[in-house]
Write a protein that holds these residues in place. Structure first.
Motif, short mmCIF file in Angstrom:
data_model
loop_
_atom_site.label_atom_id
_atom_site.label_comp_id
_atom_site.label_asym_id
_atom_site.label_seq_id
_atom_site.Cartn_x
_atom_site.Cartn_y
_atom_site.Cartn_z
N SER A 5 53.58 -2.47 9.54
CA SER A 5 53.03 -1.26 10.16
C SER A 5 53.96 -0.86 11.29
CB SER A 5 51.63 -1.53 10.71
OG SER A 5 50.73 -1.73 9.66
N PRO A 46 51.03 9.61 13.86
CA PRO A 46 49.98 8.61 13.59
C PRO A 46 48.57 9.18 13.53
CG PRO A 46 51.45 7.84 15.34
CD PRO A 46 51.79 9.28 15.08
N TYR A 49 48.71 10.17 9.63
CA TYR A 49 49.35 9.31 8.63
C TYR A 49 49.40 7.84 9.06
CZ TYR A 49 51.15 13.77 6.93
OH TYR A 49 51.26 15.06 6.47
N GLN A 50 49.35 7.00 8.07
CA GLN A 50 49.69 5.59 8.24
C GLN A 50 51.22 5.53 8.15
OE1 GLN A 50 47.46 2.93 5.76
NE2 GLN A 50 49.14 1.46 5.63
N GLU A 52 54.59 3.12 7.92
CA GLU A 52 55.09 1.78 7.61
C GLU A 52 56.61 1.79 7.63
OE1 GLU A 52 51.41 0.11 4.95
OE2 GLU A 52 53.13 0.88 3.88
N ALA A 65 55.45 7.74 5.95
CA ALA A 65 54.21 8.17 6.61
C ALA A 65 53.35 8.81 5.53
CB ALA A 65 54.51 9.16 7.73
N ASN A 67 49.02 9.33 3.84
CA ASN A 67 47.58 9.14 3.88
C ASN A 67 47.10 9.15 2.43
OD1 ASN A 67 47.20 11.91 3.14
ND2 ASN A 67 47.21 12.51 5.30
N GLN A 96 47.47 3.16 -2.15
CA GLN A 96 46.47 3.49 -1.13
C GLN A 96 45.92 4.91 -1.29
OE1 GLN A 96 45.41 1.33 1.28
NE2 GLN A 96 46.67 -0.21 0.28
#
Length: 147
Positions: A5, A46, A49-50, A52, A65, A67, A96
């Motif tokens: 992350s 952030p 979006y997640q 990584e 990035a 979602n 995901q």
């Protein structure tokens, strides 16, 4: 390679990689200052979006990035392109997702187009507006294309 992350401790390295990768892909200098780009990464991205990072040791080799509905950013360090890092990050976003993902890429970025099309993305439209004022392409991927 490991995927972690995003942490602000990798912010400057991530922004440097992102800017260099984008400039190489589209042939246009980043419009925003490094500081504004870093602020965007740490405080705006952030919220939606997640984020990584693909790490090789302590070096940022790539970032994504995403979602459940879209991929906002996907960049791979220029020294590590073609090694499967983008595939790993893309597969994580697909896993995901809600079963569908959209994204935009610049029309000039033929490498990205080939990558996304190879991974099941289909063109939804062209010519969307962006701050670079370059033609772009909207893509969509569906886990079940028939649904």
């Amino acid at each position: 390679m490991r995927v972690i992350s995003y942490s602000p401790k990798y912010g400057e390295q991530t922004v440097a990689m992102w800017r260099e990768s984008k400039e190489r892909a589209i042939g246009v200098k980043e419009l925003h200052s490094f500081e504004n780009h870093l602020h965007f990464l740490n405080h705006i991205l952030p919220d939606e979006y997640q984020i990584e990072l693909a790490m090789l040791g302590e070096e940022v080799a790539g970032m994504i990035a995403y979602n459940e509905k879209e991929i906002g950013q996907l960049y791979i360090h220029r020294n590590y392109q073609g090694m499967g890092i983008g595939q790993i990050l893309l597969d994580r976003a697909k896993a995901q997702s809600s079963g569908r993902l959209t994204l935009f890429t610049f029309e000039v970025n033929k490498v990205a187009q080939r990558f996304y099309e190879k991974n099941g993305f289909h063109i939804l439209g062209r010519g969307y507006e962006n701050e670079e004022n370059l033609p772009d392409i909207k893509y969509q991927w569906a886990r079940d294309p028939e649904a």
